[in-house]
Design a protein around this motif. Sequence first.
Motif, mmCIF file in Angstrom:
data_model
loop_
_atom_site.group_PDB
_atom_site.id
_atom_site.type_symbol
_atom_site.label_atom_id
_atom_site.label_comp_id
_atom_site.label_asym_id
_atom_site.label_seq_id
_atom_site.Cartn_x
_atom_site.Cartn_y
_atom_site.Cartn_z
ATOM 1 N N VAL A 37 0.838 -1.196 0.000
ATOM 2 C CA VAL A 37 0.000 0.000 0.000
ATOM 3 C C VAL A 37 0.873 1.246 0.000
ATOM 4 O O VAL A 37 2.022 1.221 0.463
ATOM 5 N N SER A 38 0.314 2.338 -0.506
ATOM 6 C CA SER A 38 1.090 3.573 -0.613
ATOM 7 C C SER A 38 1.351 4.217 0.738
ATOM 8 O O SER A 38 2.366 4.888 0.936
ATOM 9 N N GLY A 39 0.405 4.036 1.670
ATOM 10 C CA GLY A 39 0.583 4.637 2.976
ATOM 11 C C GLY A 39 -0.602 4.363 3.877
ATOM 12 O O GLY A 39 -1.558 3.674 3.494
ATOM 13 N N LEU A 40 -0.533 4.924 5.081
ATOM 14 C CA LEU A 40 -1.540 4.716 6.113
ATOM 15 C C LEU A 40 -2.045 6.061 6.616
ATOM 16 O O LEU A 40 -1.292 7.039 6.687
ATOM 17 N N VAL A 41 -3.329 6.073 6.967
ATOM 18 C CA VAL A 41 -3.940 7.262 7.568
ATOM 19 C C VAL A 41 -4.377 6.874 8.975
ATOM 20 O O VAL A 41 -5.237 6.015 9.156
ATOM 21 N N ALA A 42 -3.767 7.514 9.968
ATOM 22 C CA ALA A 42 -4.023 7.193 11.364
ATOM 23 C C ALA A 42 -5.035 8.154 11.968
ATOM 24 O O ALA A 42 -5.112 9.321 11.581
ATOM 25 N N CYS A 43 -5.795 7.625 12.931
ATOM 26 C CA CYS A 43 -6.691 8.444 13.749
ATOM 27 C C CYS A 43 -7.712 9.216 12.917
ATOM 28 O O CYS A 43 -7.979 10.401 13.156
ATOM 29 N N GLY A 44 -8.277 8.523 11.942
ATOM 30 C CA GLY A 44 -9.434 9.042 11.239
ATOM 31 C C GLY A 44 -10.690 8.393 11.792
ATOM 32 O O GLY A 44 -10.704 7.865 12.912
ATOM 33 N N THR A 45 -11.749 8.402 11.000
ATOM 34 C CA THR A 45 -12.997 7.770 11.429
ATOM 35 C C THR A 45 -12.789 6.293 11.728
ATOM 36 O O THR A 45 -13.212 5.784 12.773
ATOM 37 N N THR A 46 -12.120 5.583 10.821
ATOM 38 C CA THR A 46 -11.878 4.154 10.993
ATOM 39 C C THR A 46 -11.009 3.882 12.213
ATOM 40 O O THR A 46 -11.113 2.825 12.836
ATOM 41 N N GLY A 47 -10.145 4.825 12.558
ATOM 42 C CA GLY A 47 -9.282 4.680 13.717
ATOM 43 C C GLY A 47 -9.945 5.020 15.034
ATOM 44 O O GLY A 47 -9.271 5.040 16.076
ATOM 45 N N GLU A 48 -11.270 5.277 15.007
ATOM 46 C CA GLU A 48 -12.032 5.609 16.217
ATOM 47 C C GLU A 48 -11.409 6.777 16.976
ATOM 48 O O GLU A 48 -11.364 6.804 18.209
ATOM 49 N N ALA A 49 -10.955 7.781 16.216
ATOM 50 C CA ALA A 49 -10.277 8.909 16.844
ATOM 51 C C ALA A 49 -11.156 9.621 17.864
ATOM 52 O O ALA A 49 -10.659 10.130 18.874
ATOM 53 N N ALA A 50 -12.461 9.649 17.623
ATOM 54 C CA ALA A 50 -13.357 10.329 18.552
ATOM 55 C C ALA A 50 -13.388 9.661 19.916
ATOM 56 O O ALA A 50 -13.776 10.295 20.910
ATOM 57 N N ALA A 51 -12.978 8.393 19.979
ATOM 58 C CA ALA A 51 -12.947 7.665 21.240
ATOM 59 C C ALA A 51 -11.567 7.676 21.882
ATOM 60 O O ALA A 51 -11.358 7.042 22.923
ATOM 61 N N LEU A 52 -10.627 8.376 21.274
ATOM 62 C CA LEU A 52 -9.262 8.472 21.788
ATOM 63 C C LEU A 52 -9.008 9.866 22.340
ATOM 64 O O LEU A 52 -9.431 10.862 21.741
ATOM 65 N N SER A 53 -8.291 9.955 23.432
ATOM 66 C CA SER A 53 -7.839 11.258 23.907
ATOM 67 C C SER A 53 -6.760 11.780 22.963
ATOM 68 O O SER A 53 -6.184 11.028 22.170
ATOM 69 N N LYS A 54 -6.470 13.061 23.055
ATOM 70 C CA LYS A 54 -5.405 13.622 22.220
ATOM 71 C C LYS A 54 -4.065 12.976 22.540
ATOM 72 O O LYS A 54 -3.252 12.726 21.640
ATOM 73 N N ASP A 55 -3.807 12.699 23.815
ATOM 74 C CA ASP A 55 -2.560 12.021 24.176
ATOM 75 C C ASP A 55 -2.502 10.633 23.561
ATOM 76 O O ASP A 55 -1.438 10.191 23.100
#
Length: 284
Positions: A37-55
């Motif tokens: 794959v060309s690359g990865l996108v972290a902490c988007g919708t699929t990464g459940e970012a809304a359920a993660l703290s900023k830290d």
Amino acid sequence: MPVFSGIWVALVTPFNEGAIDFPALRRLARHLLDAGVSGLVACGTTGEAAALSKDEQLAVLDALLDEVPGDQLVMGVAGNNLTEVLAFQREVQRRPIAGVLVPAPYYIRPSQDGLLAWFGAIADASTVPVILYDIPYRTGVRLELDTLRQLARHPRVVAIKDCGGNPETTLALIADGELDVLTGEDGQIFNTLCMGGRGAIAASAHIHPQEFVRMADCIANGELAAARVIFQKLQPLIRLAFAEPNPAPVKSLLAMQGLIVDELRLPMQRSSPTLLQRLRAELA
């Protein structure tokens, strides 16, 4: 030359007993990169970012940078408080990354002028390329074509993750050639690439990533018949990956492959028993 192209995976965040499973995160990242794959996108919708703290989001980013070259990693930067978003953006940009993925501020539903000001402030503060994320069914507001064209004039705004659902806008942006158009709708990957789009940011590409890459390569080489055959074979998987709220089906599929634990954070729920049976059958 495009800044972003090919198949990028919208990465899940693995959990284990409520905590981020960093060993699984690193293994998954390496598995996907090894598949081409060309690359990865972290902490988007699929990464459940809304359920993660900023830290926690920064910890995910740092863990991935142990495995992923910076030029193959994009970080999601989302929110609806501009001061907080800019502060988080500054922390993210201390890391060597390829860019940031930025949606409209959710819930607020600003005017198009408000969106221009919002994205303009973020782009002005950015030291890395910005990918606009147009996903009105989550944010409640659409980035109209004229707004996108104005934002494309900013030197830091280089691409769009297109979930806008308007094929005329997609075609216009591809024809303009000012933004790298990456579809965020997995079922539209073949069409978007055939129309001249640069690639995709896809959740379903966690599964059989090499086939998604092979399809994109075939299209780039003008082998449309071969690409069509691959995409048709991937269609059942893509449909199942979104049969229930993302990323539950993808996490179930990854767990069946032994790559992660099948766990999400509330309010997300695991795949239903009925869907699990269908997912197992698809992998068989």
